[in-house]
Design a protein around this motif. Sequence first.
Motif, mmCIF file in Angstrom:
data_model
loop_
_atom_site.group_PDB
_atom_site.id
_atom_site.type_symbol
_atom_site.label_atom_id
_atom_site.label_comp_id
_atom_site.label_asym_id
_atom_site.label_seq_id
_atom_site.Cartn_x
_atom_site.Cartn_y
_atom_site.Cartn_z
ATOM 1 N N LEU B 32 0.858 -1.185 0.000
ATOM 2 C CA LEU B 32 0.000 0.000 0.000
ATOM 3 C C LEU B 32 0.890 1.228 0.000
ATOM 4 N N TYR B 33 0.486 2.232 -0.789
ATOM 5 C CA TYR B 33 1.300 3.437 -0.984
ATOM 6 C C TYR B 33 0.416 4.672 -0.835
ATOM 7 N N TRP B 34 1.010 5.723 -0.329
ATOM 8 C CA TRP B 34 0.360 7.039 -0.333
ATOM 9 C C TRP B 34 1.209 7.982 -1.185
ATOM 10 N N TYR B 35 0.524 8.759 -2.022
ATOM 11 C CA TYR B 35 1.159 9.799 -2.822
ATOM 12 C C TYR B 35 0.378 11.096 -2.630
ATOM 13 N N ARG B 36 1.025 12.189 -2.989
ATOM 14 C CA ARG B 36 0.358 13.487 -2.931
ATOM 15 C C ARG B 36 0.493 14.151 -4.296
ATOM 16 N N GLN B 37 -0.605 14.740 -4.737
ATOM 17 C CA GLN B 37 -0.609 15.434 -6.035
ATOM 18 C C GLN B 37 -0.945 16.889 -5.778
ATOM 19 N N PHE B 45 5.727 10.662 -3.897
ATOM 20 C CA PHE B 45 5.611 9.537 -2.973
ATOM 21 C C PHE B 45 5.659 10.038 -1.532
ATOM 22 N N LEU B 46 4.819 9.453 -0.688
ATOM 23 C CA LEU B 46 4.819 9.806 0.734
ATOM 24 C C LEU B 46 5.302 8.653 1.606
ATOM 25 N N ILE B 47 4.601 7.497 1.516
ATOM 26 C CA ILE B 47 4.895 6.398 2.430
ATOM 27 C C ILE B 47 4.457 5.090 1.800
ATOM 28 N N TYR B 48 5.099 3.998 2.228
ATOM 29 C CA TYR B 48 4.842 2.681 1.649
ATOM 30 C C TYR B 48 4.771 1.644 2.758
ATOM 31 N N PHE B 49 3.785 0.753 2.666
ATOM 32 C CA PHE B 49 3.625 -0.370 3.585
ATOM 33 C C PHE B 49 3.705 -1.672 2.795
ATOM 34 N N GLN B 50 4.404 -2.650 3.357
ATOM 35 C CA GLN B 50 4.434 -3.978 2.750
ATOM 36 C C GLN B 50 4.294 -5.013 3.867
ATOM 37 N N GLY B 51 3.176 -5.705 3.862
ATOM 38 C CA GLY B 51 2.954 -6.741 4.854
ATOM 39 C C GLY B 51 3.188 -6.237 6.263
ATOM 40 N N ASN B 52 3.968 -6.998 7.015
ATOM 41 C CA ASN B 52 4.258 -6.633 8.404
ATOM 42 C C ASN B 52 5.582 -5.892 8.563
ATOM 43 N N LYS B 57 8.940 5.554 5.322
ATOM 44 C CA LYS B 57 8.338 6.873 5.538
ATOM 45 C C LYS B 57 9.159 7.979 4.883
ATOM 46 N N SER B 58 10.053 7.593 3.988
ATOM 47 C CA SER B 58 11.042 8.554 3.499
ATOM 48 C C SER B 58 10.442 9.741 2.741
ATOM 49 N N GLY B 59 9.215 9.607 2.257
ATOM 50 C CA GLY B 59 8.612 10.694 1.494
ATOM 51 C C GLY B 59 7.761 11.651 2.308
ATOM 52 N N LEU B 60 7.561 11.361 3.573
ATOM 53 C CA LEU B 60 6.718 12.246 4.400
ATOM 54 C C LEU B 60 7.403 13.603 4.534
ATOM 55 N N PRO B 61 6.690 14.686 4.250
ATOM 56 C CA PRO B 61 7.335 16.005 4.198
ATOM 57 C C PRO B 61 7.682 16.603 5.557
ATOM 58 N N SER B 62 7.006 16.194 6.603
ATOM 59 C CA SER B 62 7.322 16.722 7.938
ATOM 60 C C SER B 62 6.796 15.757 8.985
ATOM 61 N N ASP B 63 7.163 16.011 10.236
ATOM 62 C CA ASP B 63 6.700 15.119 11.306
ATOM 63 C C ASP B 63 5.236 15.355 11.666
ATOM 64 N N PHE B 65 3.064 14.644 9.552
ATOM 65 C CA PHE B 65 2.441 13.582 8.754
ATOM 66 C C PHE B 65 2.770 12.220 9.366
ATOM 67 N N SER B 66 1.760 11.369 9.474
ATOM 68 C CA SER B 66 1.987 10.004 9.919
ATOM 69 C C SER B 66 0.969 9.106 9.250
ATOM 70 N N ALA B 67 1.244 7.817 9.249
ATOM 71 C CA ALA B 67 0.305 6.872 8.645
ATOM 72 C C ALA B 67 0.393 5.554 9.367
ATOM 73 N N GLU B 68 -0.742 4.866 9.360
ATOM 74 C CA GLU B 68 -0.816 3.534 9.955
ATOM 75 C C GLU B 68 -1.503 2.607 8.973
ATOM 76 N N ARG B 69 -1.204 1.340 9.131
ATOM 77 C CA ARG B 69 -1.935 0.325 8.379
ATOM 78 C C ARG B 69 -2.286 -0.781 9.347
ATOM 79 N N THR B 70 -3.554 -0.931 9.615
ATOM 80 C CA THR B 70 -4.001 -1.888 10.629
ATOM 81 C C THR B 70 -4.376 -3.210 9.980
ATOM 82 N N GLY B 71 -3.897 -4.286 10.586
ATOM 83 C CA GLY B 71 -4.271 -5.619 10.129
ATOM 84 C C GLY B 71 -3.862 -5.901 8.697
ATOM 85 N N GLY B 72 -2.874 -5.177 8.206
ATOM 86 C CA GLY B 72 -2.410 -5.410 6.845
ATOM 87 C C GLY B 72 -3.395 -4.996 5.773
#
Lengths: 107, 113
Positions: B32-37, B45-52, B57-63, B65-72
């Motif tokens: 799962l990926y987040w991007y900003r346009q 690119f903002l952030i990327y999740f893969q499985g567990n 988080k290398s694309g997040l522009p500042s602290d 911004f945060s993201a979670e992915r629950t239960g995959g």
Amino acid sequence: AQRVTQPEKLLSVFKGAPVELKCNYSYSGSPELFWYVQYSRQRLQLLLRHISRESIKGFTADLNKGETSFHLKKPFAQEEDSAMYYCALMHDYKLSFGAGTTVTVRA
Amino acid sequence: GAGVSQSPSNKVTEKGKDVELRCDPISGHTALYWYRQSLGQGLEFLIYFQGNSAPDKSGLPSDRFSAERTGGSVSTLTIQRTQQEDSAVYLCASSYNTGQPQHFGDGTRLSIL
């Protein structure tokens, strides 16, 4: 660092004319390139992936490593091809996009 | 549903408020990926999740911004203390696995007043 350049912001062609959208990239590794399309009021969708070498909706794109290009071509444009087109490079697992080209096909 | 689902489709909020954006990926997609346009920056690119695995988080522009992915599966992108420069369309994408083609949602259009 990776970079994708789409030099044309706007491209206007007549229906039935050929259309070519330019894409150049810089990347130190072996590139994996895509074309995405966004029709009016629709989501961004995958059009082509270079490794599959498919022709989708009459569009083709050839990777030229010597010229670091991945231009998108269609021999006969249709009105329904009017859209925004993005060239993208996958590095690791992230996509880097070009600025996009808006294509208008006129009747 | 067959595609990536994002909510809300539009969000207008005042500067300084926190916002939460939601993404429901395609069933069975592990990445799962987040991007900003945005107008000035194009698609980023903002952030990327893969499985567990730990997210990238290398694309997040500042602290802020945060993201979670629950239960995959479902992911939420949170922006705290929103600023006007956060105004953009936030796109979520998913793929069957890392390196596979990414499928995008309709996005959330965020406007900060």
